[in-house]
Design an enzyme around this catalytic site. Structure first.
Site, mmCIF file in Angstrom:
data_model
loop_
_atom_site.group_PDB
_atom_site.id
_atom_site.type_symbol
_atom_site.label_atom_id
_atom_site.label_comp_id
_atom_site.label_asym_id
_atom_site.label_seq_id
_atom_site.Cartn_x
_atom_site.Cartn_y
_atom_site.Cartn_z
ATOM 1 N N LYS A 35 0.851 -1.199 0.000
ATOM 2 C CA LYS A 35 0.000 0.000 0.000
ATOM 3 C C LYS A 35 0.885 1.247 0.000
ATOM 4 O O LYS A 35 2.110 1.148 0.162
ATOM 5 C CB LYS A 35 -0.928 -0.013 1.214
ATOM 6 C CG LYS A 35 -0.239 0.046 2.554
ATOM 7 C CD LYS A 35 -1.212 -0.251 3.681
ATOM 8 C CE LYS A 35 -0.498 -0.338 4.990
ATOM 9 N NZ LYS A 35 -0.996 0.546 6.025
ATOM 10 N N TYR A 261 18.637 28.904 7.636
ATOM 11 C CA TYR A 261 17.560 29.661 8.268
ATOM 12 C C TYR A 261 17.739 29.701 9.786
ATOM 13 O O TYR A 261 18.052 28.696 10.410
ATOM 14 C CB TYR A 261 16.198 29.040 7.942
ATOM 15 C CG TYR A 261 15.782 29.279 6.507
ATOM 16 C CD1 TYR A 261 15.502 30.556 6.041
ATOM 17 C CD2 TYR A 261 15.683 28.224 5.616
ATOM 18 C CE1 TYR A 261 15.123 30.782 4.721
ATOM 19 C CE2 TYR A 261 15.301 28.432 4.291
ATOM 20 C CZ TYR A 261 15.025 29.715 3.855
ATOM 21 O OH TYR A 261 14.658 29.936 2.561
HETATM 22 C C1 LIG Z 1 -3.789 -3.796 8.449
HETATM 23 C C2 LIG Z 1 -2.317 -3.752 8.232
HETATM 24 N N1 LIG Z 1 -1.638 -4.899 8.031
HETATM 25 C C3 LIG Z 1 -0.310 -4.920 7.832
HETATM 26 C C4 LIG Z 1 0.426 -3.750 7.801
HETATM 27 C C5 LIG Z 1 1.903 -3.824 7.607
HETATM 28 O O1 LIG Z 1 2.551 -3.346 8.748
HETATM 29 P P1 LIG Z 1 4.136 -3.233 8.788
HETATM 30 O O2 LIG Z 1 4.508 -2.247 7.748
HETATM 31 O O3 LIG Z 1 4.434 -2.757 10.170
HETATM 32 O O4 LIG Z 1 4.646 -4.593 8.501
HETATM 33 C C6 LIG Z 1 -0.235 -2.534 8.022
HETATM 34 C C7 LIG Z 1 0.550 -1.288 8.012
HETATM 35 O O5 LIG Z 1 0.178 -0.224 8.380
HETATM 36 C C8 LIG Z 1 -1.638 -2.534 8.231
HETATM 37 O O6 LIG Z 1 -2.310 -1.387 8.443
#
Ligand SMILES: Cc1ncc(COP(=O)(O)O)c(C=O)c1O
Length: 382
Positions: A35, A261
Protein backbone atom coordinates in the site's frame (compact mmCIF):
# COMPACT_ATOMS: atom_id res chain seq x y z
CA UNK A 1 23.37 18.05 -15.90
CA UNK A 2 20.09 17.18 -14.21
CA UNK A 3 19.49 17.84 -10.53
CA UNK A 4 21.34 14.93 -8.94
CA UNK A 5 18.70 13.79 -6.43
CA UNK A 6 17.32 10.29 -7.08
CA UNK A 7 15.71 7.45 -5.14
CA UNK A 8 17.49 4.28 -6.21
CA UNK A 9 15.29 1.22 -5.67
CA UNK A 10 17.11 -2.09 -5.32
CA UNK A 11 14.62 -4.74 -6.40
CA UNK A 12 17.03 -7.55 -5.51
CA UNK A 13 17.05 -6.28 -1.92
CA UNK A 14 13.24 -6.26 -1.99
CA UNK A 15 13.25 -9.88 -3.11
CA UNK A 16 15.83 -10.77 -0.47
CA UNK A 17 13.68 -9.20 2.26
CA UNK A 18 10.57 -10.95 0.98
CA UNK A 19 12.44 -14.28 0.98
CA UNK A 20 13.45 -13.60 4.59
CA UNK A 21 9.81 -12.93 5.54
CA UNK A 22 8.66 -16.04 3.70
CA UNK A 23 11.31 -18.13 5.44
CA UNK A 24 10.26 -16.82 8.85
CA UNK A 25 6.62 -17.50 8.02
CA UNK A 26 7.32 -21.23 7.75
CA UNK A 27 4.05 -22.98 6.92
CA UNK A 28 2.12 -19.70 6.88
CA UNK A 29 1.64 -17.88 3.60
CA UNK A 30 3.30 -14.47 3.34
CA UNK A 31 1.49 -11.77 1.40
CA UNK A 32 3.34 -8.55 0.59
CA UNK A 33 1.93 -5.25 1.81
CA UNK A 34 2.47 -2.71 -0.98
CA UNK A 35 0.00 0.00 0.00
CA UNK A 36 0.94 3.70 -0.15
CA UNK A 37 2.76 3.04 -3.44
CA UNK A 38 4.78 0.26 -1.78
CA UNK A 39 5.77 2.59 1.06
CA UNK A 40 7.01 5.12 -1.48
CA UNK A 41 9.02 2.64 -3.57
CA UNK A 42 6.57 2.34 -6.49
CA UNK A 43 3.87 -0.32 -6.14
CA UNK A 44 3.76 -1.55 -9.72
CA UNK A 45 7.53 -1.94 -10.03
CA UNK A 46 7.76 -3.67 -6.64
CA UNK A 47 4.82 -5.97 -7.36
CA UNK A 48 6.33 -6.89 -10.74
CA UNK A 49 9.66 -7.68 -9.14
CA UNK A 50 7.99 -9.95 -6.58
CA UNK A 51 5.47 -11.48 -8.96
CA UNK A 52 8.24 -12.49 -11.35
CA UNK A 53 9.86 -14.71 -8.69
CA UNK A 54 9.56 -18.44 -9.43
CA UNK A 55 6.38 -20.26 -8.42
CA UNK A 56 6.54 -21.12 -4.73
CA UNK A 57 8.86 -18.19 -3.99
CA UNK A 58 6.59 -15.33 -4.99
CA UNK A 59 3.94 -13.75 -2.74
CA UNK A 60 0.61 -15.57 -3.11
CA UNK A 61 -1.11 -12.17 -2.67
CA UNK A 62 -0.51 -8.45 -2.27
CA UNK A 63 -2.24 -6.07 0.12
CA UNK A 64 -3.23 -2.44 -0.40
CA UNK A 65 -5.37 0.10 1.43
CA UNK A 66 -8.06 0.83 -1.15
CA UNK A 67 -9.62 0.05 -4.51
CA UNK A 68 -7.68 2.78 -6.35
CA UNK A 69 -4.38 1.23 -5.31
CA UNK A 70 -5.57 -2.19 -6.49
CA UNK A 71 -6.78 -0.74 -9.82
CA UNK A 72 -3.34 0.82 -10.41
CA UNK A 73 -1.76 -2.60 -9.88
CA UNK A 74 -4.17 -4.34 -12.26
CA UNK A 75 -3.49 -1.59 -14.85
CA UNK A 76 0.20 -2.28 -14.35
CA UNK A 77 -0.38 -5.92 -15.27
CA UNK A 78 -0.37 -7.45 -11.78
CA UNK A 79 -2.53 -10.57 -11.82
CA UNK A 80 -1.98 -11.99 -8.31
CA UNK A 81 -4.73 -11.76 -5.70
CA UNK A 82 -4.88 -8.35 -3.99
CA UNK A 83 -6.43 -7.83 -0.55
CA UNK A 84 -8.09 -4.51 0.30
CA UNK A 85 -7.01 -4.10 3.93
CA UNK A 86 -9.80 -1.63 4.72
CA UNK A 87 -12.33 -3.15 2.34
CA UNK A 88 -14.62 -0.80 0.47
CA UNK A 89 -15.34 2.86 1.26
CA UNK A 90 -18.76 2.82 -0.44
CA UNK A 91 -21.09 0.03 -1.55
CA UNK A 92 -20.74 0.95 -5.23
CA UNK A 93 -17.12 -0.25 -5.15
CA UNK A 94 -18.22 -3.88 -4.82
CA UNK A 95 -18.83 -4.25 -8.55
CA UNK A 96 -15.17 -3.26 -9.20
CA UNK A 97 -13.95 -5.55 -6.42
CA UNK A 98 -15.68 -8.42 -8.15
CA UNK A 99 -14.63 -7.43 -11.68
CA UNK A 100 -10.98 -7.11 -10.67
CA UNK A 101 -11.01 -10.35 -8.68
CA UNK A 102 -10.00 -8.66 -5.44
CA UNK A 103 -10.16 -9.95 -1.88
CA UNK A 104 -11.39 -7.64 0.84
CA UNK A 105 -11.52 -7.01 4.55
CA UNK A 106 -14.87 -6.27 6.14
CA UNK A 107 -14.61 -4.24 9.31
CA UNK A 108 -18.04 -2.74 9.94
CA UNK A 109 -21.72 -3.43 9.78
CA UNK A 110 -22.45 -1.25 6.74
CA UNK A 111 -19.78 -3.09 4.72
CA UNK A 112 -21.26 -6.41 5.79
CA UNK A 113 -24.74 -5.27 4.73
CA UNK A 114 -23.39 -4.13 1.38
CA UNK A 115 -21.74 -7.52 0.85
CA UNK A 116 -24.90 -9.42 1.79
CA UNK A 117 -26.99 -7.31 -0.58
CA UNK A 118 -24.47 -7.54 -3.44
CA UNK A 119 -24.74 -11.26 -4.22
CA UNK A 120 -21.65 -11.71 -6.44
CA UNK A 121 -21.56 -13.94 -9.49
CA UNK A 122 -18.21 -15.35 -8.41
CA UNK A 123 -16.56 -15.89 -5.01
CA UNK A 124 -15.02 -12.91 -3.20
CA UNK A 125 -12.62 -13.98 -0.44
CA UNK A 126 -13.58 -11.94 2.62
CA UNK A 127 -11.35 -11.35 5.65
CA UNK A 128 -13.35 -10.45 8.75
CA UNK A 129 -11.45 -7.78 10.61
CA UNK A 130 -11.59 -8.02 14.39
CA UNK A 131 -10.80 -5.25 16.84
CA UNK A 132 -8.71 -7.34 19.22
CA UNK A 133 -7.32 -4.29 21.01
CA UNK A 134 -5.95 -1.78 18.50
CA UNK A 135 -9.32 0.05 18.65
CA UNK A 136 -9.03 1.36 15.15
CA UNK A 137 -11.02 -0.83 12.73
CA UNK A 138 -12.88 -4.11 13.16
CA UNK A 139 -15.79 -5.89 14.81
CA UNK A 140 -15.71 -6.37 18.57
CA UNK A 141 -14.82 -9.99 19.44
CA UNK A 142 -18.34 -10.68 20.74
CA UNK A 143 -19.88 -9.66 17.36
CA UNK A 144 -17.63 -11.85 15.26
CA UNK A 145 -19.50 -15.14 15.49
CA UNK A 146 -22.66 -13.64 14.06
CA UNK A 147 -20.74 -11.77 11.30
CA UNK A 148 -18.97 -14.99 10.41
CA UNK A 149 -22.20 -16.99 10.22
CA UNK A 150 -23.98 -14.44 8.07
CA UNK A 151 -21.11 -14.49 5.57
CA UNK A 152 -20.70 -18.27 5.73
CA UNK A 153 -24.34 -18.64 4.69
CA UNK A 154 -23.49 -17.13 1.26
CA UNK A 155 -21.60 -19.69 -0.86
CA UNK A 156 -19.66 -16.96 -2.74
CA UNK A 157 -18.26 -15.66 0.55
CA UNK A 158 -18.05 -18.92 2.49
CA UNK A 159 -15.05 -20.36 0.64
CA UNK A 160 -12.44 -17.64 1.32
CA UNK A 161 -13.51 -16.59 4.82
CA UNK A 162 -10.69 -15.66 7.18
CA UNK A 163 -10.20 -13.74 10.40
CA UNK A 164 -7.75 -10.85 10.57
CA UNK A 165 -6.61 -8.41 13.22
CA UNK A 166 -3.80 -5.92 13.71
CA UNK A 167 -1.32 -5.69 16.60
CA UNK A 168 -0.73 -2.40 18.41
CA UNK A 169 2.55 -3.32 20.11
CA UNK A 170 4.25 -6.16 18.19
CA UNK A 171 7.39 -4.03 17.83
CA UNK A 172 7.83 -3.66 21.61
CA UNK A 173 10.01 -5.82 23.82
CA UNK A 174 7.20 -5.99 26.39
CA UNK A 175 4.88 -8.74 25.15
CA UNK A 176 2.01 -8.02 27.57
CA UNK A 177 -0.57 -6.36 25.33
CA UNK A 178 0.54 -8.32 22.27
CA UNK A 179 -0.31 -11.55 24.11
CA UNK A 180 -3.70 -10.20 25.18
CA UNK A 181 -4.57 -9.50 21.54
CA UNK A 182 -3.20 -12.84 20.37
CA UNK A 183 -5.18 -14.75 23.00
CA UNK A 184 -8.44 -13.04 21.95
CA UNK A 185 -7.82 -14.00 18.33
CA UNK A 186 -6.86 -17.58 19.13
CA UNK A 187 -10.06 -18.04 21.11
CA UNK A 188 -12.15 -16.80 18.20
CA UNK A 189 -10.26 -18.86 15.64
CA UNK A 190 -10.73 -21.99 17.71
CA UNK A 191 -14.44 -21.45 18.19
CA UNK A 192 -15.07 -20.69 14.52
CA UNK A 193 -12.43 -23.09 13.16
CA UNK A 194 -11.22 -20.06 11.18
CA UNK A 195 -7.89 -19.36 9.51
CA UNK A 196 -6.05 -16.36 10.95
CA UNK A 197 -4.04 -13.47 9.51
CA UNK A 198 -2.47 -11.29 12.20
CA UNK A 199 1.25 -10.68 11.82
CA UNK A 200 2.66 -7.40 10.52
CA UNK A 201 6.45 -7.03 10.08
CA UNK A 202 7.44 -7.01 13.77
CA UNK A 203 5.23 -10.02 14.50
CA UNK A 204 6.56 -11.82 11.42
CA UNK A 205 10.10 -11.18 12.68
CA UNK A 206 9.69 -11.75 16.40
CA UNK A 207 6.49 -13.62 17.28
CA UNK A 208 6.19 -16.93 15.41
CA UNK A 209 3.30 -17.96 17.65
CA UNK A 210 1.21 -15.29 15.87
CA UNK A 211 1.85 -16.44 12.30
CA UNK A 212 -1.48 -18.23 11.68
CA UNK A 213 -2.39 -19.08 8.09
CA UNK A 214 -1.06 -15.80 6.61
CA UNK A 215 1.47 -13.16 7.66
CA UNK A 216 1.24 -9.56 6.39
CA UNK A 217 4.67 -7.93 6.39
CA UNK A 218 5.05 -4.40 5.07
CA UNK A 219 7.92 -2.21 6.17
CA UNK A 220 10.43 -5.06 6.58
CA UNK A 221 10.13 -5.76 2.85
CA UNK A 222 11.69 -2.37 2.27
CA UNK A 223 14.58 -3.08 4.63
CA UNK A 224 13.49 -1.14 7.69
CA UNK A 225 13.74 -2.89 11.04
CA UNK A 226 10.56 -2.25 13.03
CA UNK A 227 11.71 -3.98 16.23
CA UNK A 228 12.45 -2.02 19.38
CA UNK A 229 15.26 -4.50 19.96
CA UNK A 230 16.71 -5.78 16.64
CA UNK A 231 16.86 -9.55 16.22
CA UNK A 232 19.24 -11.86 14.38
CA UNK A 233 16.70 -12.00 11.53
CA UNK A 234 15.99 -8.26 11.38
CA UNK A 235 19.72 -7.57 11.07
CA UNK A 236 19.66 -9.47 7.78
CA UNK A 237 17.25 -6.98 6.16
CA UNK A 238 18.71 -4.99 3.28
CA UNK A 239 17.80 -1.38 2.43
CA UNK A 240 15.70 -1.15 -0.73
CA UNK A 241 15.62 2.63 -1.19
CA UNK A 242 18.77 4.72 -1.36
CA UNK A 243 18.07 8.45 -1.36
CA UNK A 244 21.10 9.71 -3.22
CA UNK A 245 22.29 13.20 -4.11
CA UNK A 246 25.46 15.19 -4.56
CA UNK A 247 27.28 18.20 -3.21
CA UNK A 248 26.35 21.24 -5.32
CA UNK A 249 28.39 23.89 -3.45
CA UNK A 250 31.04 24.19 -0.71
CA UNK A 251 31.62 26.99 1.79
CA UNK A 252 34.50 27.63 4.18
CA UNK A 253 33.30 29.40 7.31
CA UNK A 254 35.08 31.08 10.20
CA UNK A 255 34.37 29.90 13.73
CA UNK A 256 31.03 31.28 14.99
CA UNK A 257 29.46 31.82 11.53
CA UNK A 258 25.80 30.64 11.28
CA UNK A 259 24.41 28.34 8.59
CA UNK A 260 20.94 28.39 7.04
CA UNK A 261 17.56 29.66 8.27
CA UNK A 262 17.61 31.15 11.77
CA UNK A 263 21.32 30.39 11.90
CA UNK A 264 20.51 27.28 13.91
CA UNK A 265 23.98 25.78 13.43
CA UNK A 266 27.04 27.86 14.23
CA UNK A 267 30.52 26.76 13.25
CA UNK A 268 32.22 25.56 16.47
CA UNK A 269 35.60 25.85 14.68
CA UNK A 270 36.71 26.89 11.19
CA UNK A 271 34.40 24.65 9.15
CA UNK A 272 33.66 23.46 5.66
CA UNK A 273 29.97 23.18 4.77
CA UNK A 274 28.61 21.21 1.82
CA UNK A 275 25.32 22.19 0.22
CA UNK A 276 23.35 19.13 -0.94
CA UNK A 277 20.52 18.98 -3.49
CA UNK A 278 17.75 17.59 -1.29
CA UNK A 279 15.22 19.36 0.90
CA UNK A 280 11.80 19.14 2.46
CA UNK A 281 10.32 19.90 -0.97
CA UNK A 282 11.60 16.43 -1.88
CA UNK A 283 10.19 14.85 1.27
CA UNK A 284 13.32 14.95 3.43
CA UNK A 285 12.12 15.64 6.97
CA UNK A 286 12.43 19.26 8.04
CA UNK A 287 12.63 18.10 11.66
CA UNK A 288 16.10 16.63 11.09
CA UNK A 289 18.24 17.99 13.93
CA UNK A 290 21.88 19.07 13.70
CA UNK A 291 23.77 15.80 13.96
CA UNK A 292 21.38 13.78 11.77
CA UNK A 293 23.67 11.33 9.95
CA UNK A 294 24.49 11.64 6.26
CA UNK A 295 27.09 9.77 4.19
CA UNK A 296 29.43 11.90 2.09
CA UNK A 297 31.77 10.01 -0.23
CA UNK A 298 31.00 6.92 1.87
CA UNK A 299 31.86 8.55 5.20
CA UNK A 300 29.47 9.40 7.98
CA UNK A 301 28.96 13.04 8.84
CA UNK A 302 25.99 15.16 9.89
CA UNK A 303 23.42 17.77 9.00
CA UNK A 304 24.44 21.28 10.07
CA UNK A 305 21.60 23.80 9.93
CA UNK A 306 17.89 23.69 9.17
CA UNK A 307 16.73 21.77 6.12
CA UNK A 308 15.54 24.12 3.32
CA UNK A 309 12.98 23.35 0.62
CA UNK A 310 15.47 22.25 -2.05
CA UNK A 311 18.76 22.00 -0.15
CA UNK A 312 20.33 20.91 3.07
CA UNK A 313 23.73 21.61 4.59
CA UNK A 314 26.26 19.15 5.92
CA UNK A 315 29.49 19.54 7.90
CA UNK A 316 32.34 18.13 5.80
CA UNK A 317 35.20 19.69 7.75
CA UNK A 318 36.63 16.22 8.44
CA UNK A 319 36.08 14.90 4.91
CA UNK A 320 38.83 16.68 2.91
CA UNK A 321 38.06 14.65 -0.21
CA UNK A 322 34.52 16.16 -0.41
CA UNK A 323 34.11 17.96 -3.75
CA UNK A 324 31.30 19.42 -5.80
CA UNK A 325 29.73 16.29 -7.28
CA UNK A 326 30.71 14.01 -4.37
CA UNK A 327 28.09 11.38 -3.58
CA UNK A 328 25.74 12.15 -0.67
CA UNK A 329 23.51 9.42 0.80
CA UNK A 330 20.57 10.62 2.85
CA UNK A 331 19.71 6.98 3.64
CA UNK A 332 20.51 3.65 2.03
CA UNK A 333 23.69 2.21 0.55
CA UNK A 334 26.69 4.21 -0.65
CA UNK A 335 28.69 3.24 -3.74
CA UNK A 336 31.57 3.03 -1.27
CA UNK A 337 29.80 0.20 0.59
CA UNK A 338 28.67 2.02 3.74
CA UNK A 339 25.01 1.76 4.75
CA UNK A 340 22.97 4.43 6.53
CA UNK A 341 19.72 2.98 7.81
CA UNK A 342 16.52 4.92 7.32
CA UNK A 343 15.62 3.90 10.89
CA UNK A 344 18.60 5.80 12.25
CA UNK A 345 17.74 8.90 10.23
CA UNK A 346 14.13 8.62 11.46
CA UNK A 347 15.27 8.60 15.10
CA UNK A 348 17.05 11.94 14.52
CA UNK A 349 13.86 13.36 13.00
CA UNK A 350 11.70 12.15 15.89
CA UNK A 351 9.71 10.02 13.47
CA UNK A 352 9.60 6.50 12.01
CA UNK A 353 10.96 5.04 8.78
CA UNK A 354 7.40 4.67 7.45
CA UNK A 355 6.92 8.45 7.23
CA UNK A 356 10.32 9.06 5.65
CA UNK A 357 9.85 6.36 3.00
CA UNK A 358 6.26 7.21 2.12
CA UNK A 359 7.16 10.91 2.26
CA UNK A 360 9.61 10.96 -0.66
CA UNK A 361 7.76 13.23 -3.08
CA UNK A 362 6.96 12.60 -6.74
CA UNK A 363 9.56 15.11 -7.93
CA UNK A 364 12.28 12.67 -6.86
CA UNK A 365 12.78 10.25 -9.76
CA UNK A 366 12.75 6.57 -8.81
CA UNK A 367 15.47 4.59 -10.57
CA UNK A 368 15.02 0.84 -10.49
CA UNK A 369 17.82 -1.71 -10.34
CA UNK A 370 18.02 -5.45 -10.22
CA UNK A 371 15.15 -6.57 -12.43
CA UNK A 372 15.78 -9.62 -14.56
CA UNK A 373 15.08 -7.59 -17.72
CA UNK A 374 18.18 -5.83 -18.97
CA UNK A 375 18.68 -2.11 -18.51
CA UNK A 376 17.58 0.25 -15.84
CA UNK A 377 14.05 1.47 -15.62
CA UNK A 378 13.89 5.15 -14.74
CA UNK A 379 10.53 6.48 -13.66
CA UNK A 380 10.23 10.20 -13.27
CA UNK A 381 7.02 10.70 -11.37
CA UNK A 382 6.57 14.45 -11.63
C1 LIG B 1 -3.79 -3.80 8.45
C2 LIG B 1 -2.32 -3.75 8.23
N1 LIG B 1 -1.64 -4.90 8.03
C3 LIG B 1 -0.31 -4.92 7.83
C4 LIG B 1 0.43 -3.75 7.80
C5 LIG B 1 1.90 -3.82 7.61
O1 LIG B 1 2.55 -3.35 8.75
P1 LIG B 1 4.14 -3.23 8.79
O2 LIG B 1 4.51 -2.25 7.75
O3 LIG B 1 4.43 -2.76 10.17
O4 LIG B 1 4.65 -4.59 8.50
C6 LIG B 1 -0.23 -2.53 8.02
C7 LIG B 1 0.55 -1.29 8.01
O5 LIG B 1 0.18 -0.22 8.38
C8 LIG B 1 -1.64 -2.53 8.23
O6 LIG B 1 -2.31 -1.39 8.44
Amino acid sequence: MARPLVADIDLDALRHNYALARGLAGDSQALAVIKADAYGHGAVACARALESLPEGERPPAFAVACLEEAEALRLGGIESPIVLLEGIFEAAELARVEALGLWMAVHSEWQLQALLEHRPARPIPVWVKVDSGMHRLGFAPEQVESVWQRLAAVPEYATGLQLMSHFATADAVDAGYFETQLERMRDLAQRLKAPLCLANSPATLAWPQSHGSWVRPGVMLYGSDPLERPSEASRRLQPVMTLRSEIIALRDLAEGEPVGYAGRWRAPRPSRIAVVACGYGDGYDRHAVDGTPVLVAGRCTAIAGKVSMDMLTVDVTDIPEARIGSEVILWGRSRHGAVLSVDEVARHCDTISYTLLTGVLPRVPRRYHGMADPGTLVMNRT
